[in-house]
Design a protein around this motif. Structure first.
Motif, PDB file in Angstrom:
ATOM      1  N   SER A  43      45.096  48.251  39.444  1.00 53.25           N
ATOM      2  CA  SER A  43      45.586  47.512  38.278  1.00 53.25           C
ATOM      3  C   SER A  43      44.864  47.954  37.016  1.00 53.25           C
ATOM      4  CB  SER A  43      45.407  46.008  38.491  1.00 53.25           C
ATOM      5  OG  SER A  43      46.197  45.561  39.572  1.00 53.25           O
ATOM      6  N   ILE A  83      41.007  41.487  30.528  1.00 50.20           N
ATOM      7  CA  ILE A  83      41.252  42.476  31.584  1.00 50.20           C
ATOM      8  C   ILE A  83      41.145  41.830  32.955  1.00 50.20           C
ATOM      9  CG2 ILE A  83      40.345  44.554  32.702  1.00 50.20           C
ATOM     10  CD1 ILE A  83      39.468  45.531  29.950  1.00 50.20           C
ATOM     11  N   ASN A 137      43.857  39.588  34.273  1.00 49.28           N
ATOM     12  CA  ASN A 137      45.028  40.328  34.750  1.00 49.28           C
ATOM     13  C   ASN A 137      44.777  41.029  36.085  1.00 49.28           C
ATOM     14  OD1 ASN A 137      47.409  40.493  32.615  1.00 49.28           O
ATOM     15  ND2 ASN A 137      45.493  40.432  31.475  1.00 49.28           N
ATOM     16  N   ILE A 138      43.701  41.778  36.180  1.00 45.93           N
ATOM     17  CA  ILE A 138      43.544  42.631  37.367  1.00 45.93           C
ATOM     18  C   ILE A 138      43.072  41.875  38.601  1.00 45.93           C
ATOM     19  CG2 ILE A 138      43.069  44.613  35.861  1.00 45.93           C
ATOM     20  CD1 ILE A 138      40.162  44.528  36.817  1.00 45.93           C
ATOM     21  N   TYR A 168      46.447  49.660  33.590  1.00 42.57           N
ATOM     22  CA  TYR A 168      46.391  48.598  32.575  1.00 42.57           C
ATOM     23  C   TYR A 168      46.933  49.108  31.228  1.00 42.57           C
ATOM     24  CZ  TYR A 168      44.479  44.587  30.006  1.00 42.57           C
ATOM     25  OH  TYR A 168      44.335  43.459  29.237  1.00 42.57           O
TER      26      TYR A 168
END
Length: 716
Positions: free
Chosen positions: A444, A431, A434-435, A448
């Protein structure tokens, strides 16, 4: 062997206790009256009279205490007194059980379980009984170990114990009963004894085997017991059984300092000793060598209201002294500022930091003071209870708040996301990879994409963060964040979640003193600046719970938060015995001071929601006649003399209102002054909004209004 002049070395009461030839003796030793000295000279007197050291048994609550006493006796006699059998109840019981355990069905090579062993066995048994596993919130092994120990030391069954001490675990009563029963069977089948079993089995052996009682009574002709007020029912019965055939027992203690009921200590043991030994001589040591008479007048008044006691009035052997000071603070922040100012004055007068202590009923009562001391760069050590940000649940909550200030804080994100069920380290890392690469990690997270079962919870978190970062009401932010984290605390800490939730509420109450979240989080950095310990030569102020302060003394002592709901504890309203123990706890706190004694209480306590409620002074404080106290006078009204006690204030009416040190003529910052904040950096003072708030225009973030009770501003 040197001849000891006992009459010259002891006062009349000590001499009577030391030289009583035979029979039971109860020495009621008031605070600071020379209890240890009396026991040391008793050992020396018995040996000088011809008794073999092997015939003396000295029982204490720590091995160090027994060793220290025997070393001092050896110095007096010029011979080695280590042949005296000295040690703790548990240590002595262990030695005797090694010899006689077969008589109660144990082999002599039985194994003693330490705390980790106990928890390991209890965890195993819970699994075997099907009490733990997926979606089951059964108490942890550490809590079950505490319950097992309390059952061994308190005269309560499981239902009574849970009702009094663990009411939130009542729904697990049946399972707890099963695992505790299985635990006892497991120990017996595997030749195991835990710490409490050593006492229980030694008592059992003495009761069921008269020949063992007679053997012990013949071997130890005199039994001495220290801190008898701290014994539990089992220990008292062991002493009675071991005195078989002679009753030559001397116990020393102070009923007024019995404060360990939560560990199983039975206050009534010392009161009932004369009944247990009908021909007992009672000797009271009332000459106090620690403090002055004005302080003792207060402590005597405190304990005079005890329902059951040995009546005594302590008399100071030191001349002079001043009445204890009573400070009635506006609130807890005002209390913290007052104590900090007085500490600074004492340090300026040359008092060593290690000779100053602040005592309180519970660990969280010092949170405001901790922050204030750090703001003033005064190093301290805390004993009993955790510092504000040391607990895991507090760290979790603060991480949640930090994300609002810095959404790129990977450490805080990790801590918060790992709270979510079925979301492990691997998933969290994925996670964050990505964010954290996006312009807005919160948005984000909201969008998700995943089909994982934890998705609803992460989206809920993102929506909360998005909503709260737009909220300017800090109290509302704290309330919403607390609501989000509460289910995780309730499920992750099933054993003690009520305490943890209360501590988060205290954190929310502290935040109500701030205008913005960034200032609040910045001022929770409690570590002292680098190098401060070197400049203070490692000495620190002591902050301590009263329980951790027993047996210690300081030149200056502050007892804080002396208001209803804090001292006595709210739990003390359950029954009269608990109220009585709280009074004795206050007595112990007030007898720690050698010279200067301060009593402080706030008139208002901040609630978790940000509001304040009025509180009254502790019922125990009200039991002290007003003539024995010096109510605090506003410092700026007092005539100041450099280096004198008058500079710290003078007595006035008992109803004088509280005040903060200094006056408006002596404000800490002036408009135009350049200052620095640990988070916002350099800035310029715009105005003093109030005596406690300053408006600063920071170079990086613009105008901020800061509360001086917490903001660590330094002049550039």
């Amino acid at each position: 062997m040197p001849h000891i002049d006992f009459e010259k070395s002891l006062n009349p009461e000590q001499l009577e206790a030391v030289t009583t030839p035979d029979g039971p003796v109860l020495v009621v030793a008031g605070a600071g009256s020379g209890k240890t000295r009396t026991l040391v000279y008793r050992v020396a007197w018995l040996i000088q009279k011809g008794l073999s050291p092997n015939s003396i048994l000295l029982l204490t609550f720590t091995r160090k205490a027994a060793s220290t006493m025997l070393e001092r006796a050896s110095e007096l006699l010029g011979i080695d007194c280590q042949r005296v059998c000295g040690g703790t109840f548990h240590g002595f019981s262990h030695r005797m059980l090694r010899r006689h355990a077969r008589l109660i069905g144990y082999p002599p090579n039985f194994t003693i379980l330490d705390r980790a062993d106990v928890q390991h066995i209890l965890k195993f048994l819970c699994q075997e009984l099907g009490l733990t596993g997926k979606d089951k919130r059964f108490p942890k092994a550490s809590t079950l170990g505490v319950i097992a120990s309390k059952l061994a030391n308190l005269d309560l069954d499981i239902e009574q114990l849970l009702y009094r001490h663990f009411p939130h675990l009542g729904i697990h009563a049946e399972g707890i009963y099963k695992v505790i029963e299985a635990y006892h069977i497991y120990k017996k089948n595997h030749a195991l004894m835990d710490y409490d079993d050593l006492l229980i089995n030694w008592k059992r052996l003495l009761k069921t085997h008269p020949e063992i009682r007679q053997d012990v009574g013949s071997r130890f002709r005199h039994i001495l017991v220290d801190e008898y007020q701290d014994t539990n029912s089992t220990q008292a019965e062991i002493v009675r059984l071991m005195a078989c055939g002679h009753d030559n027992v001397m116990v020393v203690g102070d009923d007024a300092q019995s404060i360990y009921a939560f560990r199983g200590a039975n206050f009534k043991n010392i009161l009932e000793f004369p009944r247990l030994f009908p021909n007992c001589k009672v000797i009271k040591l009332i000459r106090n060598y620690r403090t002055t008479q004005p302080n003792l007048d207060c402590t005597n008044a405190i304990i005079a209201h005890a329902r059951e006691k040995f009546t005594k009035r302590l008399v100071a052997q030191r001349a002079g002294g001043e009445k204890p000071i009573l400070y009635r603070a506006n609130d807890e922040l005002d209390q913290a500022r007052f104590v900090t100012t007085q500490i600074r004055n004492f340090l300026s007068d040359g008092v060593s930091p290690s000779q100053i202590a602040v005592l309180f009923r519970a660990g969280f009562h010092s949170y405001h003071l901790e922050t204030e001391l750090n703001r003033c760069f005064i190093p301290f050590e805390k004993r009993g209870g955790l510092k504000l940000v040391e607990s895991a649940h507090i760290k979790d909550f603060l991480s949640l708040l930090r994300i609002l200030i810095n959404p790129y804080d990977r450490f805080s994100w990790t801590r918060v996301l790992l709270l979510i069920e079925r979301l492990g380290t691997k998933g969290v890392n994925k996670i964050l990879t990505n964010i954290l690469m996006t312009e807005d990690p919160v948005l984000s997270l909201e969008s998700y994409k995943t089909k994982a079962s934890w998705r609803p919870k992460t989206k809920e978190l993102a929506l909360l963060l998005k909503r709260m970062r737009k909220c300017e009401d800090l109290s509302n932010v704290m309330k919403n964040m607390e609501a989000w984290i509460e289910p995780f605390i309730t499920s992750n800490y099933v054993d003690d979640y009520p305490r943890r939730l209360l501590e988060i509420q205290q954190l929310r109450a502290m935040a109500s003193q701030y205008d913005d979240l960034a200032s609040f989080l910045a001022d929770l950095a409690l570590d002292p600046p680098e190098g401060i310990e070197d400049t203070q030569q490692g000495e620190k102020i002591v902050l301590s719970t009263v329980h951790s302060a027993k047996g210690l003394e300081w030149q200056v002592v502050f007892v804080i938060s002396l208001c209803e709901g804090r001292f006595p504890s709210p739990n003390a309203t359950l029954n009269g015995d608990e109220v009585e123990e709280e009074r004795r706890l206050f007595y112990v706190a007030s007898t720690r001071a050698k010279d200067h004694l301060f009593f402080c209480y706030p008139q208002y306590i901040t609630q978790a929601g940000g509001g304040s409620i009025p509180v009254s002074a502790s019922r125990f404080l009200n039991e002290i006649p007003t003539s024995l106290l010096r109510p605090w006078k506003r410092p700026h009204l007092a005539k100041r003399h450099s280096g004198s006690f008058a500079a710290r204030g003078a007595p006035t009416s008992a109803f004088s209102g509280p005040s903060s040190p200094g006056s408006k003529a002596d404000l800490p910052f002036n408009p135009g002054q350049r200052v620095r904040h640990p988070i916002f950096g350099p800035g310029t003072v715009v105005q003093m909004v109030t005596d406690e708030k300053v408006k600063v225009c920071f170079d990086s973030v613009g105008d901020k209004t800061l509360h001086l009770g917490y903001a660590k501003l330094s002049v550039i």
